[in-house]
Motif scaffolding. Structure first.
Motif, PDB file in Angstrom:
ATOM      1  N   GLN A  72      10.462   9.468 -29.515  1.00 44.67           N
ATOM      2  CA  GLN A  72      11.753  10.043 -29.901  1.00 44.67           C
ATOM      3  C   GLN A  72      11.523  11.300 -30.741  1.00 44.67           C
ATOM      4  O   GLN A  72      10.772  11.278 -31.711  1.00 44.67           O
ATOM      5  CB  GLN A  72      12.584   9.052 -30.711  1.00 44.67           C
ATOM      6  N   ASN A 202      23.723  -0.715 -28.869  1.00 42.87           N
ATOM      7  CA  ASN A 202      22.992  -0.922 -30.127  1.00 42.87           C
ATOM      8  C   ASN A 202      23.976  -1.074 -31.283  1.00 42.87           C
ATOM      9  O   ASN A 202      24.999  -0.411 -31.324  1.00 42.87           O
ATOM     10  CB  ASN A 202      22.051   0.285 -30.361  1.00 42.87           C
ATOM     11  N   ASP A 204      24.130  -4.109 -34.730  1.00 44.00           N
ATOM     12  CA  ASP A 204      24.468  -5.457 -35.209  1.00 44.00           C
ATOM     13  C   ASP A 204      24.013  -6.592 -34.306  1.00 44.00           C
ATOM     14  O   ASP A 204      24.653  -7.644 -34.276  1.00 44.00           O
ATOM     15  CB  ASP A 204      25.980  -5.584 -35.468  1.00 44.00           C
ATOM     16  N   ARG A 227      17.376  -3.569 -37.049  1.00 43.78           N
ATOM     17  CA  ARG A 227      17.104  -4.348 -38.263  1.00 43.78           C
ATOM     18  C   ARG A 227      16.841  -5.822 -37.971  1.00 43.78           C
ATOM     19  O   ARG A 227      16.083  -6.471 -38.700  1.00 43.78           O
ATOM     20  CB  ARG A 227      18.261  -4.183 -39.249  1.00 43.78           C
TER      21      ARG A 227
END
Ligand SMILES: Cc1cc2nc3c(=O)[nH]c(=O)nc-3n(C[C@H](O)[C@H](O)[C@H](O)COP(=O)(O)O)c2cc1C
Length: 345
Positions: A72, A202, A204, A227
């Motif tokens: 990226q 993407n 949660d 996360r």
């Protein structure tokens, strides 16, 4: 819709998100082993790459075992991004991902990352320059818009599709939300309804069930976990197992946690040297040792140790002291993204 990345054709892939200071080669290999179908490097500065800055160049390191892997890159200048994309391509990834979502002021205020959401013409120009510069697939990761008054995700999806990108990842928050509040999956669903591009959802996915729900609710083509993977690197195994069998796999044993942690730590030390490797590893202990009796005591002990032999000794002592892994304790107990402290990009 399958996601095509060069020779890879992926059906309902589960991706490990790009994360600065987290998704280095060691962590990516661990997540890959647990079932991540696509992995990304941390974001790499295009300016840094064209100046051969060591920090940026080091991030280009990839490994055969982690394919398909994307590098990226971020930046606000189409020519610099094109040059950086070529440099990144030469290091052998399977695709290039353009960062159009980073909210951090030092990036976004310079017209890079989420800053591109304020200037879609410039975003388009960057996308086209990068696409023309390389022969491998190009993807883009972005947010819903700059803020709730300027949702631009439909325009961005069109720009990406017209430019021939291979996939679009949507972090279902606006730039001004940073990582706060809830991701709004409705937007992913709505873009998916109209876009011809493969869409990766993407935001949660904290536990395996969330991934299934995102697939079902948004009809997205792939999901991406950030996360949730730091809190629990086994989340990929959980998601894949749940997708296949409709139940979660058996929880990993304490010994498996130790073995994986040590394997990961040894990779980090090999990459960065013992001192830096150990220091930078501290953020991962939480993910390996949640859901165990007195886990926080173990973690506070580990973060104070400064050599690999000391860490190994601490594990042996922990085992011989009879501390027992609580197999049935819910992994969710520690999945709060707020548990470890990370700089949130
Ligand atoms: C520590 C950290 C570093 C991040 N670094 C990057 C990055 O380098 N590039 C990027 O596109 N997003 C980055 N992100 C954003 C994540 O990729 C992801 O979009 C975001 O965390 C939402 O997903 P989640 O709810 O699964 O965490 C970062 C997030 C965190 C928490």
């Amino acid at each position: 819709m399958k996601i095509k990345l060069g020779k890879y054709e992926l059906e309902k892939p589960v991706a490990l998100a790009p994360m600065e200071d987290v998704t280095d080669l060691g962590f990516r290999l661990i997540c890959k082993e647990f079932g991540a179908d696509i992995v990304y490097t941390e974001f790499v500065s295009s300016e840094g790459l064209i100046r051969s800055a060591r920090k940026s160049v080091n991030k280009l390191l990839t490994n055969e075992k982690e394919r398909p892997v994307g590098i990226q890159i971020f930046g606000g200048d189409p020519n610099v991004m094109a040059e950086a994309a070529k440099i990144a391509e030469d290091s052998g990834p399977d695709f290039i991902d353009i960062n159009a979502g980073c909210w951090v002021p030092k990036v976004a205020s310079r017209g890079a990352g989420a800053g591109l959401l304020k200037d879609l013409k410039q975003m388009e120009s960057i996308i086209r320059s990068v696409k023309n510069a390389v022969s491998i697939p190009v993807t883009l990761k972005t947010r819903l818009g700059w803020d709730s008054n300027s949702i631009t995700i439909f325009e961005v999806a069109k720009i990406c599709a017209d430019a021939g990108l291979s996939a679009l990842t949507i972090h279902a928050r606006t730039r001004d939300q940073h990582h706060d509040g809830e991701a709004n999956w409705d937007w992913i669903r709505r873009v998916k309804e109209v876009s011809e591009l493969p869409i990766i959802g993407n935001g949660d996915i904290k536990i395996a069930e969330d991934a299934i729900e995102m697939f079902e609710y948004t009809k997205c083509d792939g999901v991406m976990v950030a996360r949730g993977a730091i809190s629990n690197p086994w989340i990929f195994k959980d998601i894949k197992f749940l997708m296949q069998h409709g139940t979660l796999p058996p929880a990993q044993t304490f010994q498996e946690r130790i073995d994986t942690c040590l394997r990961h730590l040894e990779m980090e030390i090999e990459l960065k040297g013992e001192r830096r490797g150990l220091m930078e590893f501290r953020k991962y202990y939480h993910g390996y040792f949640h859901g165990i009796r007195n886990g926080s005591a173990l973690r506070s002990k580990l973060v104070r140790l400064e050599t690999l032999p000391e860490i190994k000794k601490a594990f042996s002592e922990w085992i011989s002291s009879g501390q027992e892994f609580m197999e049935n304790q819910s992994a969710q107990e520690s999945l709060s993204p707020s548990s470890p402290s990370f700089s949130q990009v």
